[in-house]
Design a protein around this motif. Structure first.
Motif, PDB file in Angstrom:
ATOM      1  N   SER A 140       9.858 -35.947 -36.571  1.00  0.00           N
ATOM      2  CA  SER A 140      10.187 -34.696 -35.888  1.00  0.00           C
ATOM      3  C   SER A 140      10.355 -34.959 -34.397  1.00  0.00           C
ATOM      4  O   SER A 140       9.686 -35.814 -33.823  1.00  0.00           O
ATOM      5  N   LYS A 142      10.062 -33.470 -30.640  1.00  0.00           N
ATOM      6  CA  LYS A 142       9.321 -32.431 -29.935  1.00  0.00           C
ATOM      7  C   LYS A 142       9.605 -32.516 -28.446  1.00  0.00           C
ATOM      8  O   LYS A 142      10.028 -33.556 -27.931  1.00  0.00           O
ATOM      9  N   THR A 151       3.950 -27.614 -26.099  1.00  0.00           N
ATOM     10  CA  THR A 151       4.844 -28.448 -26.898  1.00  0.00           C
ATOM     11  C   THR A 151       5.610 -27.587 -27.886  1.00  0.00           C
ATOM     12  O   THR A 151       5.045 -26.707 -28.520  1.00  0.00           O
ATOM     13  N   ARG A 152       6.907 -27.826 -28.006  1.00  0.00           N
ATOM     14  CA  ARG A 152       7.726 -27.084 -28.963  1.00  0.00           C
ATOM     15  C   ARG A 152       8.473 -28.059 -29.860  1.00  0.00           C
ATOM     16  O   ARG A 152       8.766 -29.196 -29.482  1.00  0.00           O
ATOM     17  N   ASP A 153       8.772 -27.609 -31.087  1.00  0.00           N
ATOM     18  CA  ASP A 153       9.535 -28.411 -32.031  1.00  0.00           C
ATOM     19  C   ASP A 153      11.027 -28.223 -31.774  1.00  0.00           C
ATOM     20  O   ASP A 153      11.491 -27.106 -31.547  1.00  0.00           O
ATOM     21  N   ALA A 156      13.598 -31.655 -37.075  1.00  0.00           N
ATOM     22  CA  ALA A 156      12.902 -32.539 -38.005  1.00  0.00           C
ATOM     23  C   ALA A 156      13.950 -33.291 -38.815  1.00  0.00           C
ATOM     24  O   ALA A 156      14.490 -32.769 -39.793  1.00  0.00           O
TER      25      ALA A 156
END
Length: 227
Positions: A140, A142, A151-153, A156
């Motif tokens: 993933s 980030k 922190t953000r995604d 993926a």
């Protein structure tokens, strides 16, 4: 370009002009040359070099004077490091899965992101320096916001599609190197907008040209391809 030298405790700096020249930076006292470099990266100024040793020791060296200007001791060896575009911030990623941010000017430790993973070491600062992109063990992608400490995604990709990463200097996109292909990922939406096939091994290093129109990809298959 900087590379770990053939001799322990030595970093080779190559000037990529014609003719290509090399000089070695050696600042480790003779009695300590048994230490082995784990990673090294050159700063945007082309002069300062960050060096990390298997002992967990880290330092920034002024290559012209061959003098140590900053040093610290980590709990675990640093597997990868990256400077931001201005050279005033440094991110280190240790083998224990810990990511740390440093102010190069003040030598201050700005923050730590824990449990980022141990298998994948890809990191890159955003063009504006406000975010740090990194790859988790699950492939993933980030983004760590430095000011907000959040922190953000982003995306993926999964499997073996994310090992290395580079941020475009002109657009909100990332180049992500996988097992055999490179993907261009939109930072905002997280979608793969382009995919380039052609390598026969994992892509370990990526770099954009200054105008953002070209990407070079270096793979364990021994080839460097420019897209």
């Amino acid at each position: 370009m900087v590379n770990r030298g053939r001799d322990r405790g030595c970093v080779d700096i190559f000037a990529l002009v014609s003719p290509i020249t090399r000089r070695s930076v050696r600042v480790i006292p003779r009695r300590e040359r048994k230490k082995t470099l784990a990673s090294a990266v050159i700063a945007p100024d082309g002069v300062s070099v960050f060096e990390a040793f298997n002992s967990g020791e880290c330092e920034i060296v002024a290559s012209e004077e061959q003098a140590i200007v900053w040093e610290c001791q980590m709990d675990s060896p640093v597997a990868a490091a990256v400077f931001n575009g201005q050279g005033n911030l440094l991110a280190t990623r240790s083998q224990n899965g810990e990511l740390r941010l440093w102010d190069v000017t003040t030598k201050a430790h700005l923050g730590t992101v824990s449990d980022v993973g141990q298998r994948r070491c890809g990191m890159a600062f955003s063009n504006d320096g406000e975010e740090l992109f990194f790859i988790g063990d699950d492939a993933s992608i980030k983004a760590y916001n430095i000011a907000a400490d959040t922190t953000r995604d982003i995306s993926a990709l999964g499997g073996d599609d994310a090992w290395s990463i580079a941020a475009s200097p002109t657009e909100q996109s990332l180049a992500v190197g996988g097992e055999t292909a490179m993907s261009i990922v939109d930072v905002v939406g997280g979608k793969v907008v382009k995919r380039f096939e052609g390598h026969n091994g994992g892509i370990q290093w990526l770099a954009f040209s200054p105008n953002g129109e070209l990407v070079s990809a270096a793979s364990v298959d021994g080839l460097v391809k420019v897209w």
